[in-house]
Scaffold this motif. Structure first.
Motif, PDB file in Angstrom:
ATOM      1  N   ARG A 165       0.829  -1.214   0.000  1.00  0.00           N
ATOM      2  CA  ARG A 165       0.000   0.000   0.000  1.00  0.00           C
ATOM      3  C   ARG A 165       0.862   1.263   0.000  1.00  0.00           C
ATOM      4  N   VAL A 166       1.975   1.249   0.729  1.00  0.00           N
ATOM      5  CA  VAL A 166       2.831   2.439   0.791  1.00  0.00           C
ATOM      6  C   VAL A 166       3.875   2.434  -0.320  1.00  0.00           C
ATOM      7  N   ASN A 167       3.622   1.651  -1.364  1.00  0.00           N
ATOM      8  CA  ASN A 167       4.445   1.651  -2.582  1.00  0.00           C
ATOM      9  C   ASN A 167       5.916   1.352  -2.288  1.00  0.00           C
ATOM     10  N   LEU A 168       6.162   0.214  -1.640  1.00  0.00           N
ATOM     11  CA  LEU A 168       7.540  -0.197  -1.410  1.00  0.00           C
ATOM     12  C   LEU A 168       8.287  -0.399  -2.726  1.00  0.00           C
ATOM     13  N   ALA A 169       7.564  -0.818  -3.754  1.00  0.00           N
ATOM     14  CA  ALA A 169       8.207  -1.051  -5.053  1.00  0.00           C
ATOM     15  C   ALA A 169       8.811   0.226  -5.619  1.00  0.00           C
ATOM     16  N   GLY A 170       8.246   1.396  -5.261  1.00  0.00           N
ATOM     17  CA  GLY A 170       8.764   2.658  -5.764  1.00  0.00           C
ATOM     18  C   GLY A 170       9.614   3.412  -4.771  1.00  0.00           C
ATOM     19  N   ALA A 171       9.960   2.799  -3.631  1.00  0.00           N
ATOM     20  CA  ALA A 171      10.743   3.476  -2.600  1.00  0.00           C
ATOM     21  C   ALA A 171      12.214   3.547  -2.985  1.00  0.00           C
TER      22      ALA A 171
ATOM     23  N   ARG B 182      11.541  -8.330  15.336  1.00  0.00           N
ATOM     24  CA  ARG B 182      10.545  -7.712  14.456  1.00  0.00           C
ATOM     25  C   ARG B 182      11.223  -7.015  13.276  1.00  0.00           C
ATOM     26  N   ASP B 183      12.366  -6.398  13.542  1.00  0.00           N
ATOM     27  CA  ASP B 183      13.093  -5.738  12.458  1.00  0.00           C
ATOM     28  C   ASP B 183      13.506  -6.745  11.393  1.00  0.00           C
ATOM     29  N   ALA B 184      13.938  -7.918  11.825  1.00  0.00           N
ATOM     30  CA  ALA B 184      14.353  -8.949  10.877  1.00  0.00           C
ATOM     31  C   ALA B 184      13.186  -9.374   9.984  1.00  0.00           C
ATOM     32  N   LEU B 185      11.995  -9.519  10.579  1.00  0.00           N
ATOM     33  CA  LEU B 185      10.819  -9.885   9.791  1.00  0.00           C
ATOM     34  C   LEU B 185      10.459  -8.789   8.794  1.00  0.00           C
ATOM     35  N   ALA B 186      10.539  -7.528   9.240  1.00  0.00           N
ATOM     36  CA  ALA B 186      10.253  -6.411   8.344  1.00  0.00           C
ATOM     37  C   ALA B 186      11.246  -6.365   7.193  1.00  0.00           C
ATOM     38  N   ILE B 187      12.528  -6.643   7.492  1.00  0.00           N
ATOM     39  CA  ILE B 187      13.553  -6.646   6.442  1.00  0.00           C
ATOM     40  C   ILE B 187      13.293  -7.767   5.447  1.00  0.00           C
ATOM     41  N   LEU B 188      12.957  -8.935   5.939  1.00  0.00           N
ATOM     42  CA  LEU B 188      12.672 -10.070   5.057  1.00  0.00           C
ATOM     43  C   LEU B 188      11.523  -9.751   4.103  1.00  0.00           C
ATOM     44  N   THR B 189      10.443  -9.150   4.634  1.00  0.00           N
ATOM     45  CA  THR B 189       9.286  -8.817   3.798  1.00  0.00           C
ATOM     46  C   THR B 189       9.644  -7.747   2.767  1.00  0.00           C
ATOM     47  N   ALA B 190      10.369  -6.724   3.211  1.00  0.00           N
ATOM     48  CA  ALA B 190      10.748  -5.646   2.302  1.00  0.00           C
ATOM     49  C   ALA B 190      11.650  -6.155   1.186  1.00  0.00           C
ATOM     50  N   ARG B 191      12.599  -7.013   1.535  1.00  0.00           N
ATOM     51  CA  ARG B 191      13.508  -7.560   0.518  1.00  0.00           C
ATOM     52  C   ARG B 191      12.761  -8.451  -0.460  1.00  0.00           C
ATOM     53  N   GLN B 192      11.772  -9.173   0.029  1.00  0.00           N
ATOM     54  CA  GLN B 192      10.985 -10.022  -0.853  1.00  0.00           C
ATOM     55  C   GLN B 192      10.189  -9.192  -1.857  1.00  0.00           C
TER      56      GLN B 192
END
Length: 391
Positions: free
Chosen positions: A300-306, A318-328
């Motif tokens: 929704r916050v357009n990670l693809a265009g960040a 929690r940071d590790a999970l957020a990093i994993l999702t963002a990298r995916q």
């Protein structure tokens, strides 16, 4: 400073459109009220033309306000309507031939390059909801019913001779103003006109109420979203080439201060902390109350265009999970993280972070260098140059 991001921006186009709208309304009202100061073109423009253009200019100004709101929401239709109205406001400003209308002409011309330059940014397709379509249809039907019926029964009305008179009477009646300058006649022969007025009043008041509800409801929802710390659809749609801050912790405020100090940098926060989200929303910081390790909020916050992702809370897991999702979701985005525990530095790197900084390690180096006489600025610069901040 990049021209495309710092000077000619979407916000500039929207602000200029609203400015033209306000100037068009003010110049038109001044012309109608006879408050305008004649300019050099006044001798060449007949008074009746200037008065007529003053009236139409006011209507154009209100239309431009609608276009401005459409632009603010990124709609393509807003771009088209603004592109049509800008030349019209410039021409109307010239024909008003007033000193007060000259700024309107200048600003209309100035707005065109910014609008053209940002054409590609307004790409949302406007798809009215069934409620909006129903409200519009009800309003048009009610006004048409009142106008046509009044004109057809004009012989039973005092003051109705033309279709414009009928339209005027319908609008005045629907708004419940009732000036009394147009009234149905009385007596048995005029019963049908009186019944018609009652039916028209009920239909139009109901239609106007529905239309206002449709217009006001989105504004109320936007205020509720702000109070709850949620980004509006408009804020989300305008995010592009931005920095995402995932989570909220002790380091988040300094991060946001640094981002806010950099001109032209857009950023947004995703956090589950509702209290922090409300505080950030009150400061006009774009924030989405959601789990930053979930896929849907990051989409929704357009990670693809960040342009970058910053992860810096006090919870390394929690940071590790957020990093994993963002990298995916975006394998190419640069991800920077802060590790609360030094032993978790390598884990966050394996999760997908490009750079991991240990604030405790960084602080320790600076404190010892300062203890041995180094200036704090020199100590910081030396560490950034010579020390692997994650080790």
């Amino acid at each position: 400073m990049e021209l495309t991001r710092d000077w000619v921006t979407v916000r500039a186009s929207v602000a200029l459109t609203f400015a033209v709208a306000v100037l068009s309304i003010l110049a038109g009202l001044a012309q109608i009220g006879g408050l305008g100061v004649d300019g050099p073109l006044a001798p060449y423009v007949p008074d009746v033309v200037r008065q007529t253009v003053g009236f139409t200019g006011t209507i154009t100004g209100f239309s431009m306000l609608g276009s401005g709101f459409a632009l603010k929401n990124g709609y393509r239709v807003g771009w088209y309507s603004t592109a049509i109205l800008l030349p019209l406001t410039a021409v109307q400003g010239l024909m008003q031939a007033s000193v007060l209308s000259f700024p309107l002409v200048a600003l209309s011309v100035l707005s065109v390059p910014a609008l053209v330059f940002n054409r590609g940014r307004f790409d949302r397709t406007f798809s009215p909801s069934p409620t909006q379509l129903a409200a519009t249809a009800a309003l048009v039907t009610a006004v048409s019913y009142g106008t046509v019926g009044t004109y057809a029964l004009r012989d039973q009305f005092d003051g109705v001779e033309t279709i414009v008179d009928a339209f005027y009477f319908t609008v005045v009646t629907a708004s419940t103003v009732g000036y009394g300058d147009v009234t149905p006649r009385v007596g048995p022969a005029a019963d049908i006109s009186q019944l018609f007025v009652v039916s028209s009043l009920v239909m139009n008041v109901a239609a106007f109420a529905v239309a206002l509800g449709v217009l006001i409801t989105p504004a109320i929802e936007a205020q509720l979203s702000k109070a709850l710390g949620k980004m509006t659809d408009n804020q989300i749609d305008l995010l592009d080439d931005h920095v995402l801050v995932l989570g909220y912790g002790d380091l988040t405020e300094p991060i946001l201060e640094e981002l806010g100090a950099r001109d032209g940098v857009e950023y947004a926060v995703v956090t589950t902390d509702e209290t922090a989200a409300r505080r950030l929303a009150e400061r006009e910081v774009p924030v989405l109350t959601a789990d930053p390790s979930d896929v849907e909020p990051l989409e929704r916050v357009n990670l693809a265009g960040a342009r970058a992702v910053v992860v810096a809370t006090e919870d390394d897991a929690r940071d590790a999970l957020a990093i994993l999702t963002a990298r995916q979701l975006n394998p190419d985005v640069r991800i920077v993280a802060a590790a609360t525990q030094r032993e978790n530095v390598d884990k966050l790197r394996r999760a997908g972070a490009d750079q991991v900084i240990s604030p405790s390690t960084l602080g320790g180096h600076i404190l010892i260098d300062c203890a041995f006489g180094a200036d704090s600025a020199d100590a910081t610069e030396g560490i950034l140059d010579d020390v692997d901040l994650g080790d």
